[in-house]
Scaffold this motif. Structure first.
Motif, short mmCIF file in Angstrom:
data_model
loop_
_atom_site.label_atom_id
_atom_site.label_comp_id
_atom_site.label_asym_id
_atom_site.label_seq_id
_atom_site.Cartn_x
_atom_site.Cartn_y
_atom_site.Cartn_z
N LEU A 135 -5.22 5.13 2.04
CA LEU A 135 -3.42 5.12 2.68
C LEU A 135 -3.87 5.25 4.28
N GLN A 194 8.12 13.86 -2.44
CA GLN A 194 7.73 14.05 -4.11
C GLN A 194 7.65 15.19 -4.42
N CYS A 205 -2.93 -2.36 8.26
CA CYS A 205 -2.23 -3.52 7.75
C CYS A 205 -1.45 -3.43 9.51
N ALA A 261 1.24 3.15 -3.26
CA ALA A 261 0.86 4.99 -3.06
C ALA A 261 2.41 6.22 -3.91
N ILE A 262 3.65 5.49 -3.65
CA ILE A 262 4.81 5.98 -3.37
C ILE A 262 5.17 5.75 -5.88
N MET A 307 0.72 -1.13 0.10
CA MET A 307 0.25 0.27 -0.17
C MET A 307 0.80 1.29 -0.25
N ILE A 308 2.27 1.03 0.67
CA ILE A 308 2.50 2.27 0.94
C ILE A 308 3.43 2.36 -0.34
N ILE A 366 5.57 11.52 2.52
CA ILE A 366 5.87 10.35 1.10
C ILE A 366 5.34 12.21 -0.26
#
Lengths: 263, 263, 263, 263, 263
Positions: E37, E166, E44, A19-20, A15-16, E162
């Motif tokens: 997310l 970015q 998780c 997203a990246i 999931m992480i 994140i």
């Protein structure tokens, strides 16, 4: 093997990084030196903080951690009920044969003492003692992961501080500021990711396992003590069934007296 | 001497400063006034918070800390088994000779009382008392390092605040902003580094040592009490072997009843 | 008077303001309105959180705090040994004269009850009770400083928020931004300084004092109970010497069994 | 009524808003929507976290909170001494009349049971029970304020996040950035102010009251048990005076043995 | 069903989104990938940290959570008083009929043992045991929500990291910086919102329920033990009424002795 741990780990990482990949510049998020700094610093802090003797127990502890599966307590009720019938019919000594067939090491430890004629109080004390020693290793692993989850974000922040300080000294080229800060933040990202997806949840899981092993051992101790005291099979079942309580669901009815009364 | 602590300290420092040398401007990271401010502030806070009497114990405590090595508990099982055989054959008084040969001060403290004919309960009480007093110093060192690890980042932050405030008053030359902020952040870097690589892990290690000393002393107490109560050598061995539990690895089999049953 | 506290306070303040004087703009760091805001807010929060009755105890508590000196426990061993010889030779009633000469109020409280013929259990209970009540005031001071150290940085942050919000509303003159932020950060600086150099370390010290007073009182109680139970002088000394344990240093030898064995 | 709480609240608010009026733009600090968001969010979180049954107890709890005044324990010593004389002279039954005149509900609860001839152990147990139940409501109020003080800054931060995100989307007009950030920070200001000046200190005060009520009830219980056991008036006074200990100040002399010895 | 929880949830969400709609750019606050997310990462981490066995209990636990209503303890006083009269008049065996009519499962569990002639101590022990097992599930749900409320803001921060990294790599277009940062902050917003409005308050509520169930079970246990011991109806009522204490309000009068005395 307990399936929820690998499922959670893989799904979380997926999931992480999903997203990246949806954004730009995913290459930044695979920075080996940053990983080495964060994990290496954590390992060093753990080396300082634990003794060699304890660190040698981490790998076997991890093996036990992954091979652990929740014990099926219902089996024990049956076992003890059978053993109690034998003991009542043929005497405590007759359990000697049955003990050889037991797969549970803690159960045979307790019953063997009963067969050997050790007195009630000493059996209870030695079983208590064995429970405590058995939990020591598991508790150590839980503490080890908790410490790892504490130092990991700290070294992530240290890496970011190093990156920030280096970047701030070279502000001559403004176009590099963004890239520099991005690089600096990567270690904070790794520190938070490893701590919150891996180390701290694994410490939680270890505590869960400690709770389950403790419950199983308490149940076995209750069963052994019942047999030593010569309780009948029905009494033993009554007592041990209490440990299964929350799986039957029947016990819950007692908690809504108002609802029941209205019916 | 416990090797993991110096290994961790050196490897950690090497890793952090390796990362620094790989980047630019490593000179910034050797700033003596900043180190003096952070460590000096921490020392002052500790001076305020502890009594002279306690502070005098820090150096001897540190010496004990580094010279400590995990006791080999298996030796004690053998010793007590031998002592119990002597006591059974020749009476408690015969232990007098053996005590002179014992290297463990706590063990001879307990056995001497047994030989002197002090009654069971009083021996247990005085041994408990001695265990508590012996742990007091070690616990103090653990608390001392924990406090050091708490104040150290606080003074790092104070240094950064001072640097920031001074820099913000002189924004006329924008080219100096970066260098000023870099300097200001250095104390935060030192505070986090000292706390997370040195002080807090050393407090962890001290707690580990407290646990090991406590376990050893509890084992010795159990052994002495067994001899006083006249238990046989086999019973003593059974009881003391429980303290070695997690080194044999056999005990683990009992924790996977499902697996074993499937076999 | 305990010297480490004023030494730490003065050295810490000197170091921090030394670092400030080495930089520019030290005038900013003497901002009376900011100090008033941070300390005033802290005092108000403490007024809300404690009762008048408790607040009246702060000043006497502070006096006791500074006049406290670590008791010399070795003196008590001697005193009790002497008292025990008198009691054995001439009976408990003979202690009446000695009590008048005792300087320690808690010791005479306990011994007077022994002379008055109050029974053993009641003496133990009343002494326990008195220990608890005596510690209540010291514990209150420790709690008071801990709360001060908690609210102080919070009001420092509040002051910074006020300053920031006011500055952000007047961004028209960019040359004032730096000075405005510097002013805003001053309250955070004071909050962190007062909490980490004064309030929290003083709470630590108070806890240290509580520990020392508790140890002394426990020792006195053990001595009084020994005399009441008619123990001999050598037994009393043996028991009370345990409280001095970590000052002789001999006890440490028992903690390195491996080393000793190798010798 | 306890005066320190309103004094602290008013002085604190006055000081904070005084600091605000001394600066520019005080209008920003009276932002009703921000107050509604922070307090409203806190109330909602408390509604989710407590049951209707508990929330109904908050208002009466607040009333008790403000009407509370530290009990004068010295009066109880006198009362019990008088009661004990009556009981010794005329028997326990003679207390029946005196009970009717007692203003303290807990005291008459205990003494009534003594007059009714309920046995000692049962009285102690029921009084313990009543103490626990009486403290439950006060402890609930303390917990309620602690939770309020925890959620309040969280919703302040949420408000700031909302403001920041909205402002960041409209960076086209740079002259609005400052005002936008100022507005965004206002909720953080309210969250910190309410938590640190009102909610958390009031939780502290409630805990102080719990301690005082507990001490008073323990003293009354000790008095009642003494009367039931037939202790004489002097013994009762001796025992109960211990509860007054730290108000006389005489007890402190015992804590400076070195000083006293030097004299 | 407990109404305060849904009221708090809906009002809280309404208030927060009301504040959002009053500003600009509300579309940003409905960002499905960000929600996925934050919640996905939390799930998780919980999967890693709990066993499958426990995770299966979450849904039934949630059902119990919402269907719970505060038990009306006053009914139990009446029930037990009636049962005690029956027991006194017709003997314990006569309760057999009444048990069949009881709606409370825990009450009949205890009384059935009394009718079956199991001895007092064993009944107390088994009831204690059952209380502990009954609370295990509720405590697990409380712990589950607490962990959710801990991991949720951590994954919110990870998402922001994140986004920030970015964005920082693409500073070429300054007009995009604001929007990028806004997007990055959205996950922090969700993390804080879910934790402080949903997860942590629901953990609080669960702890509240645990307290209420525990109180009810303790009351039932006290009632059963009273009947087994043959206490009269008035004594049982006296004892059980203590559990209702804080609803009558009469008990409070005892807490203002000064006020009462002045009257």
């Amino acid at each position: 093997m307990e399936k929820s741990t690998p499922i959670g780990l893989i799904a979380g990482m997926g999931m992480i990084y999903g997203a990246i990949f949806m954004g730009q510049g995913w290459q930044t998020f695979f920075d080996v030196p940053s990983i080495v700094l964060v994990l290496g610093g954590t390992v060093c802090a753990l080396l300082v903080g634990f003794s060699m003797n304890e660190i040698k127990q981490v790998l076997p502890g991890l093996k036990a951690f992954f091979s652990f599966s929740t014990p099926d307590l219902a089996n024990y009720v049956e076992d003890f009920s059978k053993l109690s019938r034998t003991a009542r019919r043929e005497g405590l000594l007759a359990l000697d044969r049955s003990i050889a067939e037991l797969e549970d090491e803690f159960m045979s430890f307790g019953l063997q003492m009963a067969v050997d004629g050790i007195e009630e109080e000493a059996i209870a004390k030695l079983m208590n003692h064995k429970i405590r020693e058995d939990l020591r290793q598991r508790n150590f692993i839980a503490r080890f992961f908790t410490m790892a989850g504490t130092y990991c974000p700290a070294f992530g922040m240290l890496g970011t501080l190093i990156g920030l300080i280096q970047m701030l000294q070279n502000l001559t080229d403004p176009s590099q500021i963004g890239a520099g800060m991005a690089m600096a933040l990567i270690t904070t990202f790794y520190g938070a990711l490893f701590a919150n997806l891996i180390f701290l949840p694994m410490a939680d899981k270890m505590k869960t396992q400690v709770g389950e092993v403790l419950k199983m051992h308490e149940m076995i101790q209750a069963g052994v003590m019942s047999i030593v005291q010569g309780d009948g099979p029905s009494m033993i079942e009554k007592r041990l069934r209490l440990y299964l309580g929350n799986t039957t669901g029947d016990d819950d009815t007692g908690e809504e007296p108002e609802l029941a009364k209205a019916a």
